[in-house]
Design a protein around this motif. Structure first.
Motif, PDB file in Angstrom:
ATOM      1  N   SER A   1      10.693  91.854 -84.312  1.00  0.00           N
ATOM      2  CA  SER A   1      10.333  90.857 -83.300  1.00  0.00           C
ATOM      3  C   SER A   1       9.796  89.562 -83.916  1.00  0.00           C
ATOM      4  O   SER A   1       9.983  88.484 -83.344  1.00  0.00           O
ATOM      5  CB  SER A   1       9.320  91.444 -82.309  1.00  0.00           C
ATOM      6  N   SER A   2       9.151  89.632 -85.079  1.00  0.00           N
ATOM      7  CA  SER A   2       8.577  88.426 -85.693  1.00  0.00           C
ATOM      8  C   SER A   2       9.653  87.458 -86.167  1.00  0.00           C
ATOM      9  O   SER A   2       9.442  86.242 -86.176  1.00  0.00           O
ATOM     10  CB  SER A   2       7.698  88.796 -86.887  1.00  0.00           C
ATOM     11  N   ILE A   3      10.790  88.000 -86.583  1.00  0.00           N
ATOM     12  CA  ILE A   3      11.857  87.125 -87.069  1.00  0.00           C
ATOM     13  C   ILE A   3      13.069  87.171 -86.136  1.00  0.00           C
ATOM     14  O   ILE A   3      14.078  86.517 -86.387  1.00  0.00           O
ATOM     15  CB  ILE A   3      12.292  87.515 -88.508  1.00  0.00           C
ATOM     16  N   ASN A   4      12.936  87.933 -85.049  1.00  0.00           N
ATOM     17  CA  ASN A   4      13.961  88.031 -84.016  1.00  0.00           C
ATOM     18  C   ASN A   4      15.350  88.358 -84.556  1.00  0.00           C
ATOM     19  O   ASN A   4      16.335  87.687 -84.234  1.00  0.00           O
ATOM     20  CB  ASN A   4      14.000  86.733 -83.193  1.00  0.00           C
ATOM     21  N   ARG A   5      15.412  89.403 -85.359  1.00  0.00           N
ATOM     22  CA  ARG A   5      16.710  89.894 -85.828  1.00  0.00           C
ATOM     23  C   ARG A   5      16.847  91.348 -85.385  1.00  0.00           C
ATOM     24  O   ARG A   5      15.883  92.120 -85.417  1.00  0.00           O
ATOM     25  CB  ARG A   5      16.816  89.794 -87.356  1.00  0.00           C
ATOM     26  N   VAL A   6      18.045  91.693 -84.954  1.00  0.00           N
ATOM     27  CA  VAL A   6      18.290  93.028 -84.399  1.00  0.00           C
ATOM     28  C   VAL A   6      19.399  93.716 -85.189  1.00  0.00           C
ATOM     29  O   VAL A   6      20.444  93.104 -85.450  1.00  0.00           O
ATOM     30  CB  VAL A   6      18.683  92.937 -82.900  1.00  0.00           C
TER      31      VAL A   6
END
Lengths: 206, 206
Positions: B144-149
């Motif tokens: 969530s901190s770097i918004n990568r999934v």
């Protein structure tokens, strides 16, 4: 009145000794017991199938809308206000022989026919979508008064569902039609309701 | 701190304006928000897939143990005491191309690795059983901190799960390993998280 399995074991009626005035409301009590026994039989059947590594099928949790939660301690959040929501899908799903399996279980006290109003439009739609995507879809119907359980595949259920909107359409499925178009699930010791044997026949699995 | 989709739309943080002292407990708030956004994205993605008739995939309801119910009116049963139960399976399942599909979604605030303690033993066991029965099983992990999934298929997750019990085993999956062994799910407008495209690649569907 107590029902017995073919092996002589009686159904457990859980709240016999605790009937409050409220619970003596006849309809409410009967619905509750009816729900318990078919659900209980299917849960134990699915546990057996899981244990024997035959299939992975679970009942979905009942959908509940939580409105208020107290946190008396960090570890035990207590829900103090919540409401039952309408289920948007069916009760049971999982995987069998690589295929998706999805079904709904219903009971009636009727002795000669199953009222179609027990199904909801959205459940039929959900099953229709699953069936079209290649899933194994069906319903399990129990006549609690005579203790007979039937499996009806989704295409047959769909026909019955649709004809009710025709002029002179029937509002329920006669038990004779279930005998002819469906399969009776005979109680056994383990699993209690061996419905996957019928699925094997129905889908021509070896 | 506000995150944005590539299209500039910000994540909704639902309780920003209503933070009570209790909710300001940092850990509690962060968990809640983390849960909301990935869940929300996946719910909208699944709705899109259902609408486009590509797959039928739903999130299961949260399992709740109901202890007490009031019946102020016949039509509106009010649950007055209930508790959250531990989920025995995963959050999402359904049918895709006739196959059973089953996955779990998790978030972390970490930036470089995903702690394995976020999974529970029973979830790994459940996914293992589903995979062995021919289901499509994987996890969706959001940083969530770097918004990568990322999407990680079950066999790779299983390797990571098992190595943690070895001597000098790692307690988390480095993001580098997810980049190498998994697939990054890039946000799009519709569907938000097009994970089925990656499943097509992974399972060599046309």
């Amino acid at each position: 009145m107590t029902f017995h399995y073919p092996n002589g074991q009686a159904y457990l009626v859980h709240d016999d000794k605790k009937k409050s005035k409220k619970q003596l409301n006849k309809k409410k009590v009967s619905y509750s017991n009816r729900g318990m026994s078919l659900e209980d039989d299917l849960t134990r059947t699915n546990e057996y199938y899981l244990l024997k590594n035959r299939a992975v099928i679970h009942k979905k949790p009942i959908p509940i809308q939580v409105v208020n939660v107290d946190y008396p301690r960090r570890s035990a959040a207590k829900i103090t206000e919540a409401y039952y929501k309408k289920a948007s899908t069916t009760d049971y799903n999982g995987v069998y022989r690589g295929r998706y399996i999805d079904f709904e279980a219903k009971e009636t006290r009727n002795k000669t026919s199953f009222p179609l109003k027990n199904f909801h439009e959205h459940q039929i739609k959900h099953m229709n979508a699953c069936f079209e995507h290649g899933g194994i879809c069906f319903v399990v119907i129990r006549f609690s008064s005579i203790n007979r359980v039937f499996l009806l595949n989704f295409p047959q259920l769909k026909n019955w569902w649709q004809q009710q909107f025709d002029e002179n359409g029937k509002k329920s499925i006669p038990i004779k039609a279930l005998i002819k178009e469906g399969y009776e699930i005979k109680y056994s010791l383990a699993p209690r309701l061996p419905y996957l044997d019928l699925i094997d026949t129905l889908y021509s699995f070896k």
